[in-house]
Design an enzyme around this catalytic site. Structure first.
Site, PDB file in Angstrom:
ATOM      1  N   GLU A 138      -4.493   2.349  -4.514  1.00 40.23           N
ATOM      2  CA  GLU A 138      -3.043   2.441  -4.413  1.00 40.23           C
ATOM      3  C   GLU A 138      -2.421   1.163  -3.861  1.00 40.23           C
ATOM      4  O   GLU A 138      -1.305   1.179  -3.348  1.00 40.23           O
ATOM      5  CB  GLU A 138      -2.652   3.632  -3.531  1.00 40.23           C
ATOM      6  CG  GLU A 138      -3.078   3.526  -2.081  1.00 40.23           C
ATOM      7  CD  GLU A 138      -4.467   4.104  -1.806  1.00 40.23           C
ATOM      8  OE1 GLU A 138      -4.730   4.500  -0.650  1.00 40.23           O
ATOM      9  OE2 GLU A 138      -5.279   4.160  -2.745  1.00 40.23           O
TER      10      GLU A 138
ATOM     11  N   ASP B  27       0.849  -1.189   0.000  1.00 41.63           N
ATOM     12  CA  ASP B  27       0.000   0.000   0.000  1.00 41.63           C
ATOM     13  C   ASP B  27       0.889   1.246   0.000  1.00 41.63           C
ATOM     14  O   ASP B  27       1.867   1.312   0.753  1.00 41.63           O
ATOM     15  CB  ASP B  27      -0.911  -0.007   1.237  1.00 41.63           C
ATOM     16  CG  ASP B  27      -1.915   1.134   1.209  1.00 41.63           C
ATOM     17  OD1 ASP B  27      -2.958   0.972   0.563  1.00 41.63           O
ATOM     18  OD2 ASP B  27      -1.640   2.178   1.827  1.00 41.63           O
TER      19      ASP B  27
ATOM     20  N   ASP C 262      -1.710   9.538 -10.666  1.00 40.58           N
ATOM     21  CA  ASP C 262      -1.715   8.449 -11.644  1.00 40.58           C
ATOM     22  C   ASP C 262      -0.301   8.152 -12.135  1.00 40.58           C
ATOM     23  O   ASP C 262       0.098   6.984 -12.277  1.00 40.58           O
ATOM     24  CB  ASP C 262      -2.604   8.807 -12.839  1.00 40.58           C
ATOM     25  CG  ASP C 262      -4.088   8.765 -12.494  1.00 40.58           C
ATOM     26  OD1 ASP C 262      -4.430   8.240 -11.421  1.00 40.58           O
ATOM     27  OD2 ASP C 262      -4.897   9.263 -13.295  1.00 40.58           O
TER      28      ASP C 262
END
Length: 695
Positions: free
Chosen positions: A613, A569, A586
């Site tokens: 993410e 993460d 992005d």
């Protein structure tokens, strides 16, 4: 297609024929009908049906003329047309294909055959529509990206031009000492180089789209190479390289002897990229030779150094740089190849074993037209044929694109089909069902043309076996046989064949049918791959991961070997988006995905975007020690990206929290348990301060 139901237009002057087809198809499709040509053309343009079933012999306007007018109308030209007729001659079938039909069904009709044919052609039409929509979306994305890039470049031109003007003014009028002059000279040179890069970027966009108008002038390659070597001197001297510019006799190359018709600025970009790439990969203190020679109306520039490129780097050398890292996109062969092709030339790269690496640029010494689109410079490979007297070993092929396996116990039939299919693909063959299974498993062809009547294992039994093998079960199969067309076709379709060709066959009809089937398979394969990739990062998506987890868990049950899983993460990613915006977010995920994916080396290892993410890494046959080693590689790769994150309390850069687990799969424990354990460890890693690995 409206409300999820395809619409069909049936055109026939006999009401009984319309009624028969309507009864066959009414449960699956919305049916419209017309009894003459003018009505059919009007309804087709108004209703835009998904497919048209068209009789050939009708009073007044016949089926061929109706089909021709449909294909001439922009509104209806893409609607697939299937001829339904009592005419049963190959010449009539060929005429139908020539006017634009996609298939041909002869009366008397069998419901199963009609339904299969319609289903296949509607699938092809739907796939084409999806591909068009996908392409439109991609083009819009590319257009937006290019528009932003051009706006940025345009906005940068004005301040850079101001710097150039100011530095020139200082050099001309200011009373500067030697050190100050050197400094201003450096600013002036760097500004000119940056402006040149912006101009080149704008030109490359036009070259890629095929809209660049080339205006060549006489250019001395020695001048271009000399200027580049002077600009890059500090770099190659820092590596203690010895660079020689020679002719093909080993003598120093001279000015005025190697002239080409080209645009000097584009050649500067071409050779600037290649030389920089060569310098970066040349060993310290080694010699790099640039050799210019003339070969049959072309000038060849060979750049050779003693370094050897890794196989992966050589493989992607001509690919477009997908993203920009902190140091920018490494210069490779994509831009040089574009520019060389624009001038009618080419760039090649070759590893010379123990002798190093060779870059070769070929440029024509003749004048090109003033505006040569990039698309006109491509060359198609010649079509090859097998002479009648030549016998190839079974399983061998010609060097084309798609793979087609022809299965027939008569070599004469194989030769006839090879000639009919020729340039559509590589032709493999087998003379029995048993051999066909072996070749199909080894080669995994895109299409199999299968004879029914063969000694030993016949075509039907062969098809049943093909459908039972994992690697061959989805390969489309077309029966080619001299058996009764209707009875045999229905049996073959029920077993899983997608079409049926009766002997003696008409070469053009076979070719068109095979072409349509290969197009359909290509589209289906494309969407199958697309459905397993994450649209943002280009790595595997959640669906691919879920499938792989189940597969590897079952494999672990059989082997008794461990299976490891990592969940990662991005720390404080919401704050990153808030600070830099979602476009930057992005780009951050794209760079992280590329870095993490670059850490795995085995084919079975899988890196996927799990969602948002979060990333996952599935590692078959990997112990707890192995997963810890992988974590170190990933942490190092992410650290080397050095992505700034000013709102993160963790070193002011982007970091990862990682949770992992290892287990030997057990029959009474579901695969999802592995995911739950890794997720629980990820929670502990985040709760314990983030930027760490818990196992």
């Amino acid at each position: 297609m409206k409300d999820g139901v395809h619409s069909l237009l049936i055109v026939d002057d006999m009401v009984d024929n319309i009624h028969l087809l309507r009864e066959m198809l009414r449960d699956s499709y919305k049916i419209h009908f017309a009894t003459n040509g003018p009505s059919a053309l009007t309804l087709a343009a108004t209703l835009l049906p998904d497919l048209i079933l068209l009789d050939i012999v009708m009073p007044g306007m016949g089926g061929y003329e109706i089909c021709s007018q449909l294909k001439a109308n922009p509104q209806t030209k893409d609607i697939p047309v299937i001829f339904v007729t009592s005419l049963n001659e190959e010449a009539n079938e060929a005429t139908g294909f020539q006017v634009g039909a996609v298939d041909y069904i002869t009366r008397p009709l069998r419901a199963e055959i009609v339904k299969y044919r319609i289903k296949n052609h509607l699938a092809l039409r739907d796939a084409n529509r999806k591909l068009e929509d996908h392409n439109t979306s991609l083009l819009q994305t590319v257009h937006l990206h290019d528009q932003m890039e051009r706006m940025t470049n345009q906005d940068m031109r004005a301040p850079i031009s101001r710097i150039i003007e100011t530095s020139e003014l200082l050099l001309a009028k200011a009373a500067l000492n030697h050190e100050e002059k050197e400094l201003v000279h450096g600013i002036h040179g760097a500004s000119l180089q940056l402006l040149e890069m912006i101009n080149t970027s704008l030109n490359l966009h036009k070259i890629e789209s095929g809209t660049y108008a080339l205006h060549p002038t006489e250019v001395d390659l020695m001048s271009v190479l000399g200027r580049i070597l002077e600009e890059q001197e500090s770099f190659w001297r820092s590596k203690h390289l010895m660079i020689h510019v020679l002719d093909d006799h080993g003598q120093n190359a001279t000015f005025g002897n190697f002239m080409v018709m080209a645009e000097a600025l584009l050649l500067h970009t071409l050779f600037g990229n290649l030389l920089l790439h060569a310098m970066e990969n040349a060993p310290l203190g080694s010699t790099m030779n640039i050799i210019l020679s003339k070969e049959e109306g072309t000038i060849v520039i060979s750049i050779r150094h003693a370094g050897k490129l890794a196989a992966k780097e050589q493989e992607v050398f001509f690919e477009k740089c997908p993203s920009t890292d902190a140091q920018g996109c490494d210069p490779g062969g994509y831009t040089p190849q574009l520019i060389a092709q624009l001038h009618g030339g080419e760039v090649s790269l070759q590893n010379l074993a123990s002798q190093g690496t060779l870059y070769r640029v070929k440029l024509p010494s003749l004048t090109l037209p003033a505006a040569t689109p990039l698309s006109t410079l491509s060359v198609s490979a010649p079509v090859m044929d097998i002479p009648p007297q030549t016998i190839l070993p079974e399983g061998t092929s010609l060097p084309e694109s798609a793979k087609i396996l022809v299965v027939d116990d008569q070599m004469e039939n194989i030769y006839l089909l090879q000639r009919a299919l020729g340039s559509l693909g590589s032709i493999y063959f087998a003379t029995s069902g048993e051999k066909a299974l072996h070749v199909a498993i080894q080669q995994v062809p895109d299409l199999i043309l299968l004879d029914v009547m063969m000694p030993g294992m016949d075509g039907y039994a062969t098809l049943v076996q093909l459908r039972q093998e994992r690697v061959t079960r989805d390969i489309p199969v077309v029966f080619v046989t001299a058996m009764d067309h209707k009875e045999g076709e229905e049996k073959g379709l029920k077993l899983g064949a997608i079409d049926y060709i009766a002997k003696p066959f008409h070469a053009q009809s076979v070719r068109l049918k095979v072409h349509n089937i290969l197009e359909l398979k290509k589209l289906r394969d494309f969407y199958a791959r697309l459905s397993l990739l994450d649209g943002l990062t280009g790595i595997a998506n959640r669906r691919r991961f879920d499938e792989s987890l189940e597969l590897e868990w079952r494999r672990g049950l059989r082997s008794g070997k461990p299976l490891s899983l990592l969940i990662m993460d991005v720390d404080y990613f919401k704050l990153y988006n808030d600070q830099y915006g979602h476009i930057a977010g992005d780009e951050c995920l794209q760079r992280l995905a590329k870095a993490i994916a670059g850490c795995v080396e085995r084919p079975a290892d899988l890196v996927a975007r799990y969602g948002g993410e979060e990333f996952v890494c599935l590692l078959p046959e990997t112990s707890e020690v192995g997963i810890a080693t992988m974590v170190q590689k990933i942490q190092l790769a992410v650290g080397e990206l050095a992505i700034t994150h000013v709102r993160s309390p963790l070193e002011g850069r982007v970091t990862l929290s990682l949770g992992g687990t290892t287990a030997i799969p057990q029959p009474d424990i579901p695969a999802i348990t592995l995911l739950s354990r890794a997720d629980a460890n990820l929670y502990l890693a985040k709760k314990g301060g983030r930027n760490q690995f818990i196992q």
